[in-house]
Each structure stands twice: as structure tokens, then as C-alpha cells.
Design a protein around this motif. Sequence first.
Motif, mmCIF file in Angstrom:
data_model
loop_
_atom_site.group_PDB
_atom_site.id
_atom_site.type_symbol
_atom_site.label_atom_id
_atom_site.label_comp_id
_atom_site.label_asym_id
_atom_site.label_seq_id
_atom_site.Cartn_x
_atom_site.Cartn_y
_atom_site.Cartn_z
ATOM 1 N N UNK A 68 0.835 -1.200 0.000
ATOM 2 C CA UNK A 68 0.000 0.000 0.000
ATOM 3 C C UNK A 68 0.876 1.259 0.000
ATOM 4 N N UNK A 69 0.618 2.172 -0.926
ATOM 5 C CA UNK A 69 1.442 3.384 -1.061
ATOM 6 C C UNK A 69 1.342 4.287 0.172
ATOM 7 N N UNK A 70 0.158 4.356 0.789
ATOM 8 C CA UNK A 70 -0.012 5.179 1.983
ATOM 9 C C UNK A 70 0.763 4.567 3.152
ATOM 10 N N UNK A 71 0.762 3.232 3.226
ATOM 11 C CA UNK A 71 1.502 2.556 4.291
ATOM 12 C C UNK A 71 3.005 2.787 4.130
ATOM 13 N N UNK A 72 3.482 2.799 2.885
ATOM 14 C CA UNK A 72 4.902 3.063 2.640
ATOM 15 C C UNK A 72 5.263 4.488 3.060
ATOM 16 N N UNK A 73 4.370 5.426 2.790
ATOM 17 C CA UNK A 73 4.603 6.807 3.226
ATOM 18 C C UNK A 73 4.613 6.888 4.748
ATOM 19 N N UNK A 74 3.712 6.144 5.376
ATOM 20 C CA UNK A 74 3.650 6.111 6.836
ATOM 21 C C UNK A 74 4.960 5.592 7.420
ATOM 22 N N UNK A 75 5.483 4.509 6.861
ATOM 23 C CA UNK A 75 6.746 3.937 7.337
ATOM 24 C C UNK A 75 7.898 4.922 7.156
ATOM 25 N N UNK A 76 7.926 5.572 5.988
ATOM 26 C CA UNK A 76 8.992 6.528 5.692
ATOM 27 C C UNK A 76 8.958 7.704 6.661
ATOM 28 N N UNK A 125 11.805 -1.098 4.825
ATOM 29 C CA UNK A 125 11.675 0.230 4.226
ATOM 30 C C UNK A 125 12.975 1.020 4.349
ATOM 31 N N UNK A 126 13.660 0.877 5.481
ATOM 32 C CA UNK A 126 14.931 1.575 5.682
ATOM 33 C C UNK A 126 15.968 1.097 4.675
ATOM 34 N N UNK A 127 16.034 -0.200 4.459
ATOM 35 C CA UNK A 127 17.006 -0.772 3.525
ATOM 36 C C UNK A 127 16.705 -0.404 2.076
ATOM 37 N N UNK A 128 15.409 -0.366 1.745
ATOM 38 C CA UNK A 128 15.017 -0.155 0.351
ATOM 39 C C UNK A 128 15.138 1.276 -0.135
ATOM 40 N N UNK A 129 14.772 2.242 0.734
ATOM 41 C CA UNK A 129 14.703 3.598 0.197
ATOM 42 C C UNK A 129 15.126 4.712 1.136
ATOM 43 N N UNK A 130 14.956 4.512 2.419
ATOM 44 C CA UNK A 130 15.071 5.660 3.320
ATOM 45 C C UNK A 130 16.470 6.252 3.382
ATOM 46 N N UNK A 131 17.491 5.424 3.229
ATOM 47 C CA UNK A 131 18.864 5.919 3.323
ATOM 48 C C UNK A 131 19.172 6.936 2.233
ATOM 49 N N UNK A 132 18.426 6.883 1.124
ATOM 50 C CA UNK A 132 18.692 7.805 0.021
ATOM 51 C C UNK A 132 17.697 8.966 -0.031
ATOM 52 N N UNK A 133 16.871 9.099 0.995
ATOM 53 C CA UNK A 133 15.862 10.146 1.015
ATOM 54 C C UNK A 133 16.524 11.508 1.183
ATOM 55 N N UNK A 134 16.459 12.335 0.152
ATOM 56 C CA UNK A 134 17.145 13.631 0.169
ATOM 57 C C UNK A 134 16.371 14.688 0.962
ATOM 58 N N UNK A 135 15.186 14.340 1.446
ATOM 59 C CA UNK A 135 14.411 15.284 2.235
ATOM 60 C C UNK A 135 15.023 15.473 3.624
ATOM 61 N N UNK A 136 15.861 14.533 4.041
ATOM 62 C CA UNK A 136 16.464 14.603 5.362
ATOM 63 C C UNK A 136 17.506 15.714 5.390
ATOM 64 N N UNK A 137 17.422 16.575 6.376
ATOM 65 C CA UNK A 137 18.372 17.675 6.476
ATOM 66 C C UNK A 137 19.707 17.169 6.990
ATOM 67 N N UNK A 138 20.726 17.996 6.849
ATOM 68 C CA UNK A 138 22.069 17.609 7.284
ATOM 69 C C UNK A 138 22.133 17.437 8.793
ATOM 70 N N UNK A 139 21.166 18.023 9.498
ATOM 71 C CA UNK A 139 21.147 17.919 10.955
ATOM 72 C C UNK A 139 20.680 16.566 11.460
ATOM 73 N N UNK A 140 20.148 15.762 10.554
ATOM 74 C CA UNK A 140 19.670 14.435 10.942
ATOM 75 C C UNK A 140 20.559 13.382 10.295
ATOM 76 N N UNK A 141 21.396 12.753 11.093
ATOM 77 C CA UNK A 141 22.321 11.756 10.555
ATOM 78 C C UNK A 141 21.616 10.425 10.352
ATOM 79 N N UNK A 142 22.034 9.692 9.340
ATOM 80 C CA UNK A 142 21.417 8.394 9.072
ATOM 81 C C UNK A 142 22.250 7.307 9.727
#
Length: 237
Positions: free
Chosen positions: A48-56, A145-162
Motif C-alpha cells: 500500500x502506497x499510503x503505508x509506505x509513506x507512513x513507514x517513511x 523500508x529503511x534498507x530499500x529507500x530511506x537511506x537515500x531520502x534527500x528530504x532529510x536535512x544535514x542535521x539528521x544523521x542516518x
Amino acid sequence: MKKLKWGSLLGLALLIIIVVSTNQGCNKGEVAPNPETYILDLTKLGKDSVFKLFLNDLLLYSLYVSNRQSDNVLSKSEFEFHFSKAVRENSLLSKKLISNAMGFTDIDVFWELNSKLNKQLAFLNRKYNLKKITSDQIRSFLNAEALNSFVFDKKITSGVRISMMDDGGDECLEKYNNCQINATAVYAVELVGCVAVAGPLGWSPIGPIIYLACIGSSTYQLYTSDKICKTDFKYCK
């Protein structure tokens, strides 16, 4: 005579309540799934696309919390008081205090993300009836979800380390990351519980009050869990 008439009115009122209650959950002929017999389709939910957004968004929320620098420790009563005041009275002081305590320097970012998570979950619960989902299942979805996409999410600011995805093989950091994921999964399940408890009460006078108290308590759980994870990491050898 008056007693008989009053009793008849009470009987009529009771009959109306029963009829209304019986028809709740029905919408244009559609019957809501019985929570006791409904089987959650995890495969369908995971796509579900909404569930993926929720996880992200949940992962982003967790990362802000894990990177918070504030040493100010709030008690449960203080946290819940200011959380309630921030939502019900729109108190700028309380909104700032809670957002800073949760690791957000931008007040609007915290409250917008918080609102987003709750709206997404309310939608998903209506669609899938998530009452039976477990923290282990949520944790599995979060890790994927973290393995698949979140590490490359460019919305994260530099103040939030992955740090979640960059453990460098360090056992202590890996334990810390697992602790954070577990805490986030428990938080998500508690949010589901808040929707389940307050949902049937709708917009009755007590409904929003119970829901708000539940959300505040769940958020505090994530707040204290982060402190526990950090303490364990600090003394890990």
C-alpha cells in the motif's frame, strides 16, 4: 400516568439507540469487518502506497528523536500536560517545549509530521483494521523500508544523521539502532491502539480527550525509550 408516559419515552429512546448502534459501521450497504474474525493481509498492506509513506515518515520521525541534543528531562505529567496544551490551546510555549524535547528545532516540522502520521494511520486503520498488527510485524516493515529507500531520502536535512543505516559493523551501534527500531515499532502499535480506543467514540465530548491523552502518552513512550537506548549505548562495551 406521568410515570407511564416517561417510561414509554425512555423505551422509545432506547429503541432508537439500539437501531442506530446496529447500523453503525454500515456505509451504503458495506459492513465493516468484524475485528474478531478479520485477518490482516500483510502482503497487501506492505504494498500500500499510503503505508509506505507512513513507514517513511515514521523512520524520519524516529531519526529526529535519535539525534536530539536536549538534556532537558520532562516527567510524564509535564510532557503530557504540555502536549495537550499545545494541541488544544495552540500554546506556542508548549509546542516549542515538546518539539525541542523530541529533537526538532523547527516547531512546524514536528507538529506537521505528527499530524501526518496520525492522518495516515487513521486512513490505514479504516482500510485494513490494524488492531491485530504486532510490534514485530511493524519492525519488520520498518527494517525493509529503511534498507530499500530511506537511506537515500534527500528530504532529510544535514542535521539528521542516518546512523540507523551506517553501523560500520560496530556491535554497540547495531544494538542501539535495533533499540531505536524496536521503540519506533512499539510507538506505531500504540498509535493504532489510540485510534482503536477513541475511534468508536467519534466526536463525542470524551472522544477527542481520550485520543489526545493516548497520543501524548505514546509520544512520551518514544521519548523515554530514546533515553534508554542512548544510556545503553553509552555504557556498551
